[in-house]
Design an enzyme around this catalytic site. Structure first.
Site, PDB file in Angstrom:
ATOM      1  CG  ASP A 253      24.868  35.356  -1.970  1.00 25.87           C
ATOM      2  OD1 ASP A 253      24.335  35.553  -0.853  1.00 25.87           O
ATOM      3  OD2 ASP A 253      25.959  35.883  -2.285  1.00 25.87           O
TER       4      ASP A 253
ATOM      5  CG  ASP B 176      23.552  34.307   2.246  1.00 24.49           C
ATOM      6  OD1 ASP B 176      22.826  35.099   1.629  1.00 24.49           O
ATOM      7  OD2 ASP B 176      24.783  34.288   2.155  1.00 24.49           O
TER       8      ASP B 176
ATOM      9  CG  ASP C  57      24.165  37.961   4.037  1.00 21.66           C
ATOM     10  OD1 ASP C  57      24.514  39.070   3.595  1.00 21.66           O
ATOM     11  OD2 ASP C  57      24.462  36.896   3.478  1.00 21.66           O
TER      12      ASP C  57
END
Length: 314
Positions: free
Chosen positions: A9, A14, A246
């Site tokens: 996302d 990310d 992440d």
């Protein structure tokens, strides 16, 4: 050669995880599937293409996934990642979404796994909606995977979105429940508290991004807002320094020696609690009667992580 699918996302962390995957030794990214989460899906798609552009890897296929959770109210993390998900520093020359694949994310996951049986590692760093739909479409999908790595959930009921819930699980509790219930492939979870304990120092942050490269400049620019937010947060919420949540799941997926301590336990997700909806539940006394146990990360080799981060911005 490790074969990866990244389900993202794309917000700031990310982006960092994607960049590590693209520079990791003996790793091939077969595709990137996108989901609602840190920012609305349309932003996630553009952000993913922006990351691939700065890495000169627009050859990697990107797939559009779900724009909302299965049942929950849609929410985003604009206070941390910015309204656009990448720090509100838009690129006027961002790649066109016409570069996206026509195939949808869940179908793409199934196809890639079918073409590479037992070889694909799925790394999920956002809400688990795409994964939940994929297993609904093909219940045998998890058996075709080599492993699943998740950034999400929590182990000590310390929330970052609700009192007891981590963002990715709270953003789609039903999807998280389905994935933890039906994915019986080897499953590794980098939970919120683990990432907090594994925070890197602010001195490392400054040294890391002092590298004079286009990639480092990109990370500096998109991270400015989130790092200001992090520096003001209490240690109990986000750890004592730079916490690239992440990245931990991705690092574990590409380097088998990254996790230095872990435990295996059956897990599920609370769906009904007034204060605990979306909280990950660890079943130490076997009430769930589950044969499948997830590997919960407890400590990691942070020197290896630093090297991965340096390589990502070279």
């Amino acid at each position: 050669m490790k074969k990866l699918i990244l389900d993202v996302d794309t917000g700031v962390d990310d982006a960092q995880a994607i960049m590590i995957a693209l520079t990791a030794k003996d790793v091939k990214v077969l595709g990137i599937t996108c989901c609602h989460g840190n920012t609305p899906l349309e932003n996630v798609l553009t952000n993913t293409l922006r990351v691939l552009k700065v890495c000169n890897r627009l050859d990697i296929p990107v797939y559009k996934g779900f724009s909302k959770p299965l049942l929950a109210r849609k929410q985003h993390a604009s206070d941390y990642h910015g309204k656009d998900g990448l720090g509100d520093v838009p690129d006027p020359d961002a790649p066109s979404v016409e570069l996206l694949q026509k195939e949808k994310a869940a179908e793409a996951m199934l196809k890639i796994a079918r073409e590479n049986p037992g070889e694909v590692i799925l790394v999920a760093t956002g809400p688990l909606t795409n994964l939940a739909v994929a297993v609904q479409l093909d219940p045998s999908f998890p058996k075709k995977l080599k492993a699943l790595y998740i950034m999400g959930g929590n182990t000590e009921s310390r929330g970052n979105t609700t009192s007891c819930g981590e963002f990715n699980f709270v953003a789609d509790p039903e999807a998280a429940f389905i994935v933890l219930d039906r994915y019986t492939c080897p499953t590794y979870i980098a939970a919120w508290e683990f990432s907090c304990r594994s925070s890197l120092s602010w001195s490392f942050w400054k040294e890391w991004l002092s590298v004079k490269t286009e990639k480092a400049a990109f990370i500096r620019k998109i991270s400015d807002l989130s790092m200001k937010v992090s520096s003001y947060q209490k240690e109990v919420i986000a750890g004592q320094g730079f916490n690239p949540c992440d990245v931990f799941a991705l690092a574990a997926a590409v380097d088998d020696g990254f996790i230095t301590e872990s435990e295996k336990v059956a897990v599920t997700v609370e769906l009904d609690g007034k204060h605990t909806r979306g909280m990950m539940v660890l079943d130490y006394i076997e009430c769930l009667k589950k044969e499948h146990k997830a590997v919960i990360m407890k400590t990691a080799d942070l020197e290896k992580l630093k090297k991965m981060l340096y390589n990502a911005v070279k």
